[in-house]
Design a protein around this motif. Structure first.
Motif, PDB file in Angstrom:
ATOM      1  N   THR A  62       0.857  -1.192   0.000  1.00  0.00           N
ATOM      2  CA  THR A  62       0.000   0.000   0.000  1.00  0.00           C
ATOM      3  C   THR A  62       0.894   1.243   0.000  1.00  0.00           C
ATOM      4  OG1 THR A  62      -1.904   1.088   1.021  1.00  0.00           O
ATOM      5  CG2 THR A  62      -0.250   0.217   2.537  1.00  0.00           C
ATOM      6  N   TYR A  63       0.324   2.371  -0.399  1.00  0.00           N
ATOM      7  CA  TYR A  63       1.117   3.603  -0.516  1.00  0.00           C
ATOM      8  C   TYR A  63       0.410   4.786   0.125  1.00  0.00           C
ATOM      9  CZ  TYR A  63       3.620   1.155  -4.243  1.00  0.00           C
ATOM     10  OH  TYR A  63       4.369   0.255  -4.961  1.00  0.00           O
ATOM     11  N   GLY A  64       1.191   5.763   0.493  1.00  0.00           N
ATOM     12  CA  GLY A  64       0.577   6.989   0.984  1.00  0.00           C
ATOM     13  C   GLY A  64       1.615   7.994   1.442  1.00  0.00           C
ATOM     14  N   GLY A  83      -7.201   7.374  10.687  1.00  0.00           N
ATOM     15  CA  GLY A  83      -7.587   6.905   9.344  1.00  0.00           C
ATOM     16  C   GLY A  83      -6.453   6.094   8.724  1.00  0.00           C
ATOM     17  N   HIS A  84      -5.229   6.595   8.827  1.00  0.00           N
ATOM     18  CA  HIS A  84      -4.067   5.875   8.300  1.00  0.00           C
ATOM     19  C   HIS A  84      -3.876   4.548   9.042  1.00  0.00           C
ATOM     20  CE1 HIS A  84      -2.412  10.130   7.342  1.00  0.00           C
ATOM     21  NE2 HIS A  84      -2.917   9.626   6.232  1.00  0.00           N
ATOM     22  N   ILE A  85      -4.013   4.619  10.362  1.00  0.00           N
ATOM     23  CA  ILE A  85      -3.761   3.407  11.171  1.00  0.00           C
ATOM     24  C   ILE A  85      -4.773   2.316  10.808  1.00  0.00           C
ATOM     25  CG2 ILE A  85      -3.706   2.515  13.553  1.00  0.00           C
ATOM     26  CD1 ILE A  85      -2.702   5.371  14.371  1.00  0.00           C
ATOM     27  N   VAL A 114       6.062   4.932   1.227  1.00  0.00           N
ATOM     28  CA  VAL A 114       5.853   6.297   1.718  1.00  0.00           C
ATOM     29  C   VAL A 114       6.404   7.257   0.657  1.00  0.00           C
ATOM     30  CG1 VAL A 114       6.434   7.941   3.549  1.00  0.00           C
ATOM     31  CG2 VAL A 114       6.027   5.533   4.114  1.00  0.00           C
ATOM     32  N   THR A 115       5.615   8.232   0.288  1.00  0.00           N
ATOM     33  CA  THR A 115       6.024   9.150  -0.786  1.00  0.00           C
ATOM     34  C   THR A 115       7.214  10.024  -0.358  1.00  0.00           C
ATOM     35  OG1 THR A 115       4.397  10.695   0.074  1.00  0.00           O
ATOM     36  CG2 THR A 115       3.715   9.357  -1.788  1.00  0.00           C
ATOM     37  N   SER A 116       8.116  10.268  -1.302  1.00  0.00           N
ATOM     38  CA  SER A 116       9.231  11.181  -1.003  1.00  0.00           C
ATOM     39  C   SER A 116       8.703  12.613  -1.051  1.00  0.00           C
ATOM     40  CB  SER A 116      10.356  11.007  -2.028  1.00  0.00           C
ATOM     41  OG  SER A 116       9.942  11.522  -3.268  1.00  0.00           O
ATOM     42  N   GLY A 139       5.731  17.151  -6.626  1.00  0.00           N
ATOM     43  CA  GLY A 139       5.486  16.947  -8.048  1.00  0.00           C
ATOM     44  C   GLY A 139       4.034  16.647  -8.353  1.00  0.00           C
ATOM     45  N   ARG A 140       3.309  15.977  -7.400  1.00  0.00           N
ATOM     46  CA  ARG A 140       1.905  15.674  -7.685  1.00  0.00           C
ATOM     47  C   ARG A 140       0.979  16.712  -7.035  1.00  0.00           C
ATOM     48  NH1 ARG A 140      -0.607  11.068  -4.174  1.00  0.00           N
ATOM     49  NH2 ARG A 140       0.438  11.363  -2.200  1.00  0.00           N
ATOM     50  N   GLY A 141       1.574  17.877  -6.696  1.00  0.00           N
ATOM     51  CA  GLY A 141       0.762  19.006  -6.257  1.00  0.00           C
ATOM     52  C   GLY A 141       0.447  19.026  -4.772  1.00  0.00           C
ATOM     53  N   GLN A 161       6.093   3.904 -10.495  1.00  0.00           N
ATOM     54  CA  GLN A 161       6.867   3.031  -9.607  1.00  0.00           C
ATOM     55  C   GLN A 161       6.025   1.867  -9.090  1.00  0.00           C
ATOM     56  OE1 GLN A 161       9.118   5.025  -6.464  1.00  0.00           O
ATOM     57  NE2 GLN A 161       9.033   3.175  -5.211  1.00  0.00           N
ATOM     58  N   LYS A 162       4.697   2.088  -8.958  1.00  0.00           N
ATOM     59  CA  LYS A 162       3.854   1.037  -8.387  1.00  0.00           C
ATOM     60  C   LYS A 162       3.945  -0.235  -9.225  1.00  0.00           C
ATOM     61  CE  LYS A 162       0.577   4.026  -5.953  1.00  0.00           C
ATOM     62  NZ  LYS A 162       0.766   5.405  -6.401  1.00  0.00           N
ATOM     63  N   ILE A 163       3.942  -0.076 -10.550  1.00  0.00           N
ATOM     64  CA  ILE A 163       4.043  -1.253 -11.424  1.00  0.00           C
ATOM     65  C   ILE A 163       5.382  -1.951 -11.182  1.00  0.00           C
ATOM     66  CG2 ILE A 163       4.211  -2.032 -13.832  1.00  0.00           C
ATOM     67  CD1 ILE A 163       2.283   0.157 -14.616  1.00  0.00           C
ATOM     68  N   PRO A 200     -12.229   0.374   2.795  1.00  0.00           N
ATOM     69  CA  PRO A 200     -13.042   1.520   3.227  1.00  0.00           C
ATOM     70  C   PRO A 200     -12.199   2.584   3.913  1.00  0.00           C
ATOM     71  CG  PRO A 200     -13.533  -0.455   4.505  1.00  0.00           C
ATOM     72  CD  PRO A 200     -12.635  -0.884   3.394  1.00  0.00           C
ATOM     73  N   ARG A 201     -12.487   3.801   3.584  1.00  0.00           N
ATOM     74  CA  ARG A 201     -11.768   4.936   4.164  1.00  0.00           C
ATOM     75  C   ARG A 201     -12.446   5.307   5.481  1.00  0.00           C
ATOM     76  NH1 ARG A 201      -8.865   9.614   2.406  1.00  0.00           N
ATOM     77  NH2 ARG A 201      -9.730  11.429   3.445  1.00  0.00           N
ATOM     78  N   THR A 202     -11.670   5.762   6.438  1.00  0.00           N
ATOM     79  CA  THR A 202     -12.247   6.193   7.712  1.00  0.00           C
ATOM     80  C   THR A 202     -12.821   7.593   7.538  1.00  0.00           C
ATOM     81  OG1 THR A 202     -10.521   4.941   8.804  1.00  0.00           O
ATOM     82  CG2 THR A 202     -11.755   6.510  10.172  1.00  0.00           C
TER      83      THR A 202
HETATM   84  N1  C2G Z   1      -6.919   7.041   4.374  1.00  0.00           N
HETATM   85  C1  C2G Z   1      -8.015   6.462   4.993  1.00  0.00           C
HETATM   86  N2  C2G Z   1      -8.830   7.228   5.762  1.00  0.00           N
HETATM   87  C2  C2G Z   1      -8.597   8.543   5.930  1.00  0.00           C
HETATM   88  C3  C2G Z   1      -7.489   9.147   5.329  1.00  0.00           C
HETATM   89  C4  C2G Z   1      -6.646   8.373   4.547  1.00  0.00           C
HETATM   90  O1  C2G Z   1      -8.274   5.263   4.850  1.00  0.00           O
HETATM   91  N3  C2G Z   1      -9.446   9.251   6.680  1.00  0.00           N
HETATM   92  C5  C2G Z   1      -6.026   6.215   3.518  1.00  0.00           C
HETATM   93  C6  C2G Z   1      -5.929   6.690   2.068  1.00  0.00           C
HETATM   94  O2  C2G Z   1      -7.042   6.242   1.318  1.00  0.00           O
HETATM   95  C7  C2G Z   1      -4.626   6.015   1.608  1.00  0.00           C
HETATM   96  C8  C2G Z   1      -3.783   6.064   2.894  1.00  0.00           C
HETATM   97  O3  C2G Z   1      -4.684   6.269   3.987  1.00  0.00           O
HETATM   98  O4  C2G Z   1      -4.851   4.666   1.271  1.00  0.00           O
HETATM   99  C9  C2G Z   1      -2.758   7.174   2.839  1.00  0.00           C
HETATM  100  O5  C2G Z   1      -3.402   8.405   2.605  1.00  0.00           O
HETATM  101  P1  C2G Z   1      -2.583   9.732   2.249  1.00  0.00           P
HETATM  102  O6  C2G Z   1      -1.509   9.888   3.248  1.00  0.00           O
HETATM  103  O7  C2G Z   1      -3.551  10.816   2.049  1.00  0.00           O
HETATM  104  O8  C2G Z   1      -1.857   9.376   0.894  1.00  0.00           O
HETATM  105  P2  C2G Z   1      -2.467   9.475  -0.578  1.00  0.00           P
HETATM  106  O9  C2G Z   1      -2.353  10.869  -1.110  1.00  0.00           O
HETATM  107  O10 C2G Z   1      -3.818   8.855  -0.597  1.00  0.00           O
HETATM  108  O11 C2G Z   1      -1.426   8.605  -1.433  1.00  0.00           O
HETATM  109  O12 C2G Z   1       1.168   7.096  -4.217  1.00  0.00           O
HETATM  110  C10 C2G Z   1       0.490   7.561  -3.108  1.00  0.00           C
HETATM  111  C11 C2G Z   1      -0.834   6.952  -3.079  1.00  0.00           C
HETATM  112  O13 C2G Z   1      -1.399   7.158  -4.346  1.00  0.00           O
HETATM  113  C12 C2G Z   1      -1.808   7.417  -2.015  1.00  0.00           C
END
Ligand code: C2G
Length: 446
Positions: free
Chosen positions: A6-8, A16-18, A35-37, A43-45, A77-79, A113-115
């Motif tokens: 997974t990425y973020g 939410g992250h946990i 973890v993103t640099s 670069g992605r805003g 990079q994910k691929i 599911p997102r929190t």
């Molecule tokens: N997340 C969640 N609940 C929240 C907030 C975030 O489940 N309330 C999840 C996001 O959906 C993601 C992870 O936590 O799966 C990390 O979120 P972010 O730190 O916001 O990172 P994000 O911009 O979503 O990067 O390459 C990077 C990835 O594309 C995701």
């Protein structure tokens, strides 16, 4: 063994992250977290990330769910990762539904599911002291500030001041900010100022703002005298306020990455740097007025000096300046700097046009950055064996001022008096070069 990735960004790590990491871990036996640099996020805003990459990695590790943490640094990079690590499941929050379906070709994609009710953005907004910025000098440079400030959270452009009442009211109306008739009125309205007045006003403007306990972001060249620059940085620290020179190249994501790569030795030892920049401007402008400290070196010099100082340091043994002068200003200047084991040169022109590229030559290869290298989104590393050549692409948004505004706010929030992107001593040395020129030391007219 079932492997999950997974990425973020995981900025200001929250529940939410946990939850997401726990659910991802439950999908398999081994969880890799990308973890993103910092540069990838820029670069992605994502310009408002508070924690740096090391802090974010530590926070993810501390959850105890990650078996391995990697850094995500480039698009696509994910691929690569899915194949490299033999991943069975790619998991990500439901805010991304559909966005990563393309990975189905390589592994199973699961949107978790997102929190609800929590996000890094919410935490950032809550914790942000809104920094109200006042503009000093409502001319050409200042026009870009309000729109660039809007994309950085925690900033509002709220007031402006100019000695010219007409310029003041036009600016205030155009940008919807309060016009202040005196500088003290401006100081009452704001926490920080952006100084975009003519060069020769900068010193007085900065000093008065610092005495009024305001943070200062000043357009480049900050001052044209090393002693003054030194004095101002000392004063800022005494006053407990941030003083930063607004040099957009210093905050350019691609430029910063190039500097780091070269320092890590990708082209061997650096032996030569050539940096050029020229812009043919209207001859009636202040840039051609000696009384307003015009001229190519004052106007443009701080840009090519930056890669030289960043890579070679400040201890050059000699700087020779060759200039073509007209009406008391240099319409073209070439500087040659001798270092103990390197030679660097820069060219700047207001009345002479030259190729504006940056070439950094090393013992194993060279870096080539085409114009406009000072706000580049692209560079190449080139070697004798052309198969080893590499091209790098980045994103450069808007006028680029947003990157320096963001760093300015970050310095204010974190009480950092000096930024690695443009060290105080580098800014002082730039002013010292302008001073050498003004004093005509080691100067040859051509
Ligand atoms: N997340 C969640 N609940 C929240 C907030 C975030 O489940 N309330 C999840 C996001 O959906 C993601 C992870 O936590 O799966 C990390 O979120 P972010 O730190 O916001 O990172 P994000 O911009 O979503 O990067 O390459 C990077 C990835 O594309 C995701």
């Amino acid at each position: 063994m079932k492997k999950v990735i997974t990425y973020g960004t995981y900025d200001l790590l929250h529940q939410g992250h946990i939850n997401l990491l726990r659910r991802a871990k439950e999908l398999g036996d081994y969880l890799i977290v990308g973890v993103t640099s910092d540069s990838f996020d820029r670069g992605r805003g994502k310009l408002n990330v508070r924690n740096n990459v090391l802090e974010r990695v530590e926070a993810v590790k501390a959850t105890g769910y990650a078996d391995e943490v990697i850094i995500e640094d480039y698009v696509g990079q994910k691929i690569d990762d899915v194949q490299k690590y033999g991943i069975d499941i790619f998991a990500i929050g439901s805010d991304w539904v559909g966005k990563f379906d393309y990975l189905n070709e390589f592994c199973q994609v699961i949107y978790l599911p997102r929190t609800e009710g929590i996000s890094s953005t919410m935490l950032r907004t809550k914790s942000t002291v809104n920094v109200r910025i006042g503009i000093i000098g409502c001319g050409r440079m200042a026009q870009r500030f309000p729109s660039e400030g809007k994309v950085v959270s925690g900033v509002s452009t709220s007031a402006c001041y100019d000695v010219d009442a007409e310029a003041l009211s036009i600016y205030a109306e155009a940008h919807g900010v309060k016009a202040c008739n005196t500088i003290d009125e401006l100081y009452n309205e704001v926490d920080a100022v952006y100084v975009a007045s003519p060069h020769l006003q900068h010193y007085d403007n900065i000093k008065s703002a610092l005495f009024a306990k305001k943070h200062v972001l000043c357009e480049t060249p900050m001052v044209l005298n090393g002693t003054q620059a030194n004095e101002l940085y000392h004063l800022a620290e005494e006053q407990g306020r941030i003083l930063m020179e607004a040099n957009k190249t210093a905050h350019c994501p691609a430029f910063n990455h190039l500097m780091v790569m070269i320092k890590s030795g990708v082209i061997g030892e650096v032996v030569d740097i050539e940096a050029s920049l020229s812009q043919l401007l209207d001859k009636n402008g202040r840039e051609f007025d000696a009384a307003q400290a015009g001229g190519a070196l004052n106007e443009q010099g701080s840009y090519p000096l930056l890669p030289i100082f960043k890579l070679m340091g400040l201890n050059y043994e000699n700087l020779s300046i060759y200039s073509r002068m007209k009406n008391g200003v240099d319409i073209y200047t070439k500087g040659v700097m001798r270092y103990p084991r390197a030679v660097c040169s820069f060219k700047v022109g207001l009345g002479v046009k030259t190729e504006g590229n940056l070439v950094i030559s090393g013992t194993k290869g060279y870096a080539y950055v085409p114009a406009p290298w000072w706000k580049t989104d692209y560079f190449e590393l080139r070697y004798e064996d052309q198969n080893r050549n590499q091209k790098f692409f980045y994103k450069w948004d808007g006028y680029g001022l947003r990157y320096e505004i963001q760093e300015f706010i970050s310095c204010i929030v974190n009480h950092r008096f000096s930024t690695a992107r443009l060290r105080r001593r580098e800014s002082i040395q730039m002013a010292a070069v302008m001073q050498q020129f003004a004093e005509r030391k080691n100067f040859i007219e051509i």
